[in-house]
Design a protein around this motif. Structure first.
Motif, short mmCIF file in Angstrom:
data_model
loop_
_atom_site.label_atom_id
_atom_site.label_comp_id
_atom_site.label_asym_id
_atom_site.label_seq_id
_atom_site.Cartn_x
_atom_site.Cartn_y
_atom_site.Cartn_z
N ARG A 218 0.83 -1.20 0.00
CA ARG A 218 0.00 0.00 0.00
C ARG A 218 0.86 1.25 0.00
NH1 ARG A 218 -4.97 -0.97 2.59
NH2 ARG A 218 -5.88 -2.87 1.70
N ALA A 219 0.25 2.34 -0.37
CA ALA A 219 0.90 3.65 -0.26
C ALA A 219 -0.03 4.60 0.47
CB ALA A 219 1.21 4.20 -1.64
N LYS A 220 0.56 5.54 1.18
CA LYS A 220 -0.21 6.62 1.80
C LYS A 220 -0.07 7.84 0.89
CE LYS A 220 -0.26 5.15 6.55
NZ LYS A 220 -0.05 5.47 7.95
N VAL A 221 -1.17 8.26 0.35
CA VAL A 221 -1.13 9.44 -0.52
C VAL A 221 -1.45 10.66 0.35
CG1 VAL A 221 -1.96 10.53 -2.62
CG2 VAL A 221 -1.89 8.02 -2.45
N CYS A 222 -0.49 11.57 0.41
CA CYS A 222 -0.60 12.76 1.28
C CYS A 222 -1.10 13.92 0.42
CB CYS A 222 0.77 13.11 1.86
SG CYS A 222 1.53 11.71 2.69
N ILE A 223 -2.24 14.45 0.82
CA ILE A 223 -2.86 15.54 0.05
C ILE A 223 -2.94 16.76 0.97
CG2 ILE A 223 -4.94 16.24 -1.22
CD1 ILE A 223 -5.35 12.95 -1.23
N PHE A 224 -2.23 17.80 0.60
CA PHE A 224 -2.23 19.02 1.43
C PHE A 224 -1.93 20.22 0.55
CE2 PHE A 224 1.93 16.86 1.88
CZ PHE A 224 2.81 17.85 1.49
N ARG A 225 -2.02 21.40 1.16
CA ARG A 225 -1.75 22.64 0.41
C ARG A 225 -0.63 23.41 1.10
NH1 ARG A 225 -7.19 25.67 -1.25
NH2 ARG A 225 -5.77 26.52 -2.81
N ARG A 226 0.08 24.20 0.34
CA ARG A 226 1.08 25.08 0.93
C ARG A 226 0.37 26.29 1.54
NH1 ARG A 226 6.82 27.43 -1.31
NH2 ARG A 226 7.18 28.61 0.58
N THR A 227 0.75 26.63 2.73
CA THR A 227 0.02 27.71 3.40
C THR A 227 0.80 29.00 3.54
OG1 THR A 227 0.63 26.61 5.45
CG2 THR A 227 -1.64 26.39 4.73
N ASN A 228 2.10 28.98 3.37
CA ASN A 228 2.78 30.26 3.34
C ASN A 228 3.91 30.18 2.33
OD1 ASN A 228 4.88 28.91 4.47
ND2 ASN A 228 5.18 30.31 6.18
N GLY A 229 4.44 31.28 1.95
CA GLY A 229 5.46 31.25 0.91
C GLY A 229 6.73 31.90 1.36
N HIS A 230 7.83 31.23 1.07
CA HIS A 230 9.14 31.88 1.26
C HIS A 230 9.68 32.13 -0.13
CE1 HIS A 230 8.88 30.77 5.43
NE2 HIS A 230 8.64 29.53 5.07
#
Ligand SMILES: C[S@@+](CC[C@H](N)C(=O)[O-])C[C@H]1O[C@@H](n2cnc3c(N)ncnc32)[C@H](O)[C@@H]1O
Length: 236
Positions: A223-235
């Motif tokens: 199995r794989a864990k698919v990580c779904i997220f967004r970037r919340t700040n920018g450098h």
């Protein structure tokens, strides 16, 4: 932008023939140089002896999750990290043709295979294919979204690289990144992701468990864990 290094292939660097390379060889990789060597030999037979022979359904699962979670916006710029021969790009370009896709990989031979892929209008699946060691210095480009299948796995990329790759995506951009489930536990991806959430770099992830191989495959059950997220700040 597609750079192909000239490599002296006259000295075989494995006791296997390309047809005999398998998952055990991939998991035995320890360094980026090992990866370059393995995939140099495997590139031309990878689709047949790995993807087809093992009913490798992971890239399709990644793209289906991408299509579910990432809004359909015109000209979305996507980077497929560890794109290999281009299985993710291939599915993504047919399910979400509005996406412009770049592929990053350490192996020029795998990139050469990906460069052969075409969309239904005969344009290239990948706009740019870039030879890069993702554990080293990263290109300056920014993307709206990142995908990956099969590259965060045993012997390949670890959690520290996932954290570094956050910088490739613009603020509010998306990540749909698969991590082999055993590797996720063994290498502490949860701690790395939690630390990035605490630092305000990314949203808390939604994690989906998917099959890597279809029924009938000798590896069915991995199995794989698919990580779904967004970037919340920018450098940026
Ligand atoms: C198992 S293949 C997966 C390819 C494709 N994403 C797929 O699912 O078929 C792993 C890929 O990661 C690439 N890779 C391994 N180490 C890397 C590194 N340090 N930087 C960039 N790419 C790397 C390899 O060259 C290979 O193409």
């Amino acid at each position: 932008m597609y750079s192909l290094r000239v490599i002296d292939d006259s000295t075989p660097d494995s006791t296997h023939s390309p047809e005999a390379i398998d998952l055990a060889d991939a998991y035995a990789v320890k360094t980026p140089e090992d990866s370059r060597r393995l995939y140099r030999q495997w590139a031309k037979t990878y689709n047949k002896t790995f993807i087809e022979a093992n009913s490798y359904i992971y890239p399709r699962a990644i793209v289906e999750l991408f299509a579910t979670h990432v809004p359909k916006l015109p000209a979305l710029k996507v980077v497929d990290v560890g794109c290999g021969t281009g299985a993710v790009g291939s599915y993504l370009s047919s399910l979400r043709p509005e996406c412009a896709i770049d592929g990053y990989d350490i192996s020029p031979e795998m990139l050469a295979q990906a460069s052969l892929l075409r969309r239904s209008d005969n344009s290239a699946v990948y706009e740019n294919l870039v030879e890069v060691d993702l554990t080293g210095q990263l290109p300056q480009q920014k993307f709206d979204a990142m995908t990956s299948s099969g590259t965060f796995t045993h012997g390949h990329l670890g959690p520290e690289t996932l954290l570094a790759l956050i910088d490739l995506v613009v603020q509010d951009g998306w990540f749909v990144v698969g991590v082999n489930a055993e590797h996720f536990e063994a290498r502490g991806f949860n701690r790395a992701i939690d630390s990035a959430v605490l630092q305000g770099r990314i949203t808390a992830p939604f994690i989906e468990l998917v099959d890597v191989y279809g029924p009938g495959s000798p590896h069915h059950g991995d199995r794989a864990k698919v990580c779904i997220f967004r970037r919340t700040n920018g450098h940026e």
